[in-house]
Design a protein around this motif. Structure first.
Motif, PDB file in Angstrom:
ATOM      1  N   LYS A  39       5.121   4.539   2.508  1.00  0.00           N
ATOM      2  CA  LYS A  39       6.218   4.493   1.676  1.00  0.00           C
ATOM      3  C   LYS A  39       6.619   3.453   0.904  1.00  0.00           C
ATOM      4  CE  LYS A  39       7.412   8.891   3.214  1.00  0.00           C
ATOM      5  NZ  LYS A  39       8.228   9.428   4.149  1.00  0.00           N
ATOM      6  N   LEU A  40       6.509   2.344   1.961  1.00  0.00           N
ATOM      7  CA  LEU A  40       7.330   1.008   1.031  1.00  0.00           C
ATOM      8  C   LEU A  40       5.595   0.945   0.311  1.00  0.00           C
ATOM      9  CD1 LEU A  40       8.956  -1.163   1.604  1.00  0.00           C
ATOM     10  CD2 LEU A  40       7.863  -1.975   3.051  1.00  0.00           C
ATOM     11  N   ASN A  90       3.996   3.841  -1.992  1.00  0.00           N
ATOM     12  CA  ASN A  90       4.841   4.665  -3.101  1.00  0.00           C
ATOM     13  C   ASN A  90       4.406   6.027  -2.351  1.00  0.00           C
ATOM     14  OD1 ASN A  90       5.451   2.562  -3.863  1.00  0.00           O
ATOM     15  ND2 ASN A  90       4.044   2.275  -5.499  1.00  0.00           N
ATOM     16  N   ASP A  91       3.978   6.370  -1.712  1.00  0.00           N
ATOM     17  CA  ASP A  91       3.628   7.799  -1.324  1.00  0.00           C
ATOM     18  C   ASP A  91       2.400   8.643  -2.535  1.00  0.00           C
ATOM     19  OD1 ASP A  91       5.244  10.033   0.061  1.00  0.00           O
ATOM     20  OD2 ASP A  91       6.768  10.415  -0.331  1.00  0.00           O
ATOM     21  N   ASP A  92       1.715   7.484  -2.797  1.00  0.00           N
ATOM     22  CA  ASP A  92       0.442   7.708  -3.167  1.00  0.00           C
ATOM     23  C   ASP A  92      -0.528   8.447  -2.609  1.00  0.00           C
ATOM     24  OD1 ASP A  92       1.179   6.422  -5.518  1.00  0.00           O
ATOM     25  OD2 ASP A  92       0.257   4.833  -5.596  1.00  0.00           O
TER      26      ASP A  92
END
Lengths: 253, 319
Positions: free
Chosen positions: A39-40, A43-45
């Protein structure tokens, strides 16, 4: 769980690519930190673990202040936006972000500090936004990030800061540049020694075109030794470096 | 062939005792070194370690230690990897002689050679002056690392520094113990400060880790492969009947020295050529060792470690 599966399927369907069967969203290292790190940095890509992204490290960090790491993303050459590398269990996780722009093979090597045994990740973002993650595990006795730089006990670096030694090697794929910069690369994690490290690396050709850009973080080892591979063997290049104190260094290679 | 009936009976007995009183007990294997002294020359005893890496199974017993029994008392050469080993070494000595241990020598500052020192409180422990300084600097770090590597075998082990540096007079005149005339030599190839002892009476050369045989050598503190090679030539020129390497079997003749020298030359060339071609460290690590070294225990693993120790200097030479 459902959401994870969906994220995985979208890029597969959209890109219409057949990924190797080894591609999966399960962290081969099973690291507790994976989801947080993902996530860091991503970015949830959409992402997948991809064995074609090679992260090469020794099994054991013989010297935790100088651990060699090579990242080889040539399998995705021509389709790469950026590569982000990090170590899950380092106090400062980010190692580098690398952007290949022209005439380079997406393969690079450097040495890093590790604080304890950790997975080392290289996430390669392709032009469609998907992250292809390569990963490796390194075992360590630890302490690389909280050990003072050798330079701190020796004033040599003060009079040689930013000095760059370089060498070009002819290889069958073009040229290999190896260079070494005198810099303490202080992490800021050692008593009363503020962080002081190289942040930006740019390789340009004679016409001023950028071949690659790289952002470095504190875990890169003292007196960094970096290796880049270029496709042309007949051009000359120069290197630009900047540290977090604003010092700029330039060297014709 | 093992007798299956006896084996079954034994297992049943073990199971029965394990569930006694309704409490299931999982017994750990007892941590015992079972040191067996072998007489390799008159009055001269060897405790030969395994040609392995440190592990929780071997408790760090990968090292050769030795002792000489004289009428003036016992001389010990290296004390092993832990306090527990040091005590086992004392028992092994006591099984052969009731003479007191008078002199103990630590050959160099690596943990498998000095961490048994605590078991020799009543003896004088000697080392080269430089070894004493290296121990004061790094000994505690090495000790911590041994706990990580071999675990409970290390219980109660703390670094005990050597008592005295070997004086210049002792270096030049040697030491007379009973009928044994001991001569000392200062080398540096393995760690920068390496003690070699020759018993002129028996012709046994205690080469410490200047020499490994059938177990691949280690390089974390070598001042340089060329220095080590030159010193091996000096070692080869010495007059001895038998040589005790720091790791691996005892030999007569120069087979051990020749094997080491061959590898050191090969490694030097491998690193030099790799640096000339611009190879990255991980690429060099992943190259195989030459076929002729594959029979040596841990050859590939120690080669990889050596690349990490030594390659940066070869790379620097190319800039």
């Amino acid at each position: 769980m459902k959401r994870l599966i969906r994220i995985g399927l979208i890029p597969l369907l959209l890109a219409g690519l057949s990924f190797p069967s080894a591609a999966s969203q399960t962290d081969p290292q099973g690291s507790l930190m994976w989801d947080y790190m993902r996530k860091l940095f991503l970015n949830d890509d959409p992402y997948l673990f991809d064995e074609r992204i090679k992260v090469l490290v020794p099994e054991f960090a013989e010297d935790p202040t100088q651990v060699p790491v090579s990242v080889d993303a040539r399998a995705l050459d021509g389709d790469i936006r950026q590569i982000i590398a990090w170590a899950d269990f380092n106090p400062i996780q980010h190692i580098f972000t690398y952007r290949p722009l022209r005439d380079v093979h997406p393969r690079l090597s450097l040495r890093i500090k590790v604080q304890q045994a950790t997975p080392i990740r290289a996430a390669v973002q392709t032009m469609d936004g998907t992250w292809h993650v390569g990963t490796a595990q390194i075992d360590a006795a630890g302490g690389g990030c909280t050990t003072p730089s050798v330079g701190n006990a020796d004033p040599y670096w003060e009079s040689h800061l930013g000095e760059i030694s370089s060498r070009r090697f002819s290889r069958d794929f073009g040229s290999r540049y190896k260079f070494k910069v005198i810099h303490p690369m202080d992490t800021g994690l050692v008593d009363l020694i503020p962080e002081f490290y190289l942040q930006q690396v740019t390789l340009k050709d004679e016409a001023g075109n950028e071949l690659l850009q790289m952002d470095l973080s504190q875990p890169v080892s003292e007196n960094p030794v970096l290796t880049f591979d270029t496709k042309n063997s007949d051009q000359s290049h120069y290197l630009l470096l900047r540290d977090n104190n604003g010092n700029e260094f330039e060297q014709a290679l | 062939m093992a007798n299956p009936t006896i084996k079954c009976l034994f297992s049943a007995a073990v199971l029965a005792s394990a569930v006694l009183g309704g409490v299931k007990v999982t017994a750990a294997a007892p941590l015992q070194y079972n040191l067996q002294p072998q007489e390799i020359a008159r009055d001269t005893w060897l405790l030969q370690g395994k040609t392995e890496d440190f592990s929780r199974k071997n408790g760090g017993n990968i090292v050769n230690t030795a002792f000489i029994v004289t009428k003036d008392g016992v001389v010990v050469f290296d004390t092993g990897p832990s306090f527990r080993y040091g005590r086992a070494l004392r028992q092994a000595i006591a099984s052969v002689t009731d003479k007191p241990v008078v002199h103990v020598f630590n050959s160099h500052h690596h943990p498998d050679h000095f961490l048994g020192n605590q078991a020799f409180q009543d003896s004088t422990i000697w080392s080269l002056p430089e070894t004493g300084k290296q121990l004061a600097l790094h000994g505690n770090g090495f000790t911590d690392n041994m706990y990580r590597l071999v675990g409970d075998w290390m219980r109660d082990t703390e670094m005990r520094l050597p008592d005295k540096p070997i004086s210049e007079a002792m270096m030049s005149q040697g030491l007379e113990m009973g009928a044994h005339r001991l001569q000392f030599y200062r080398f540096s190839g393995h760690t920068g400060s390496d003690l070699v002892m020759l018993d002129k009476t028996t012709g046994v050369l205690f080469a410490s880790d200047m020499l490994f045989f059938q177990r691949m050598l280690t390089t974390p503190h070598t001042p340089g492969l060329d220095i080590w090679r030159q010193e091996l030539d000096k070692l080869k020129a010495m007059k001895y009947r038998k040589v005790v390497p720091g790791h691996g079997p005892v030999t007569e003749g120069s087979a051990a020295i020749d094997q080491m020298r061959d590898y050191l030359s090969w490694l030097d060339q491998r690193l030099k050529k790799s640096a000339e071609q611009g190879l990255e460290m991980v690429e060099v690590i992943n190259l195989p060792v030459d076929e002729r070294f594959k029979g040596i225990s841990l050859s590939q693993a120690e080669y990889r470690r050596s690349v990490v120790h030594l390659y940066p200097a070869y790379e620097d030479a190319q800039f």
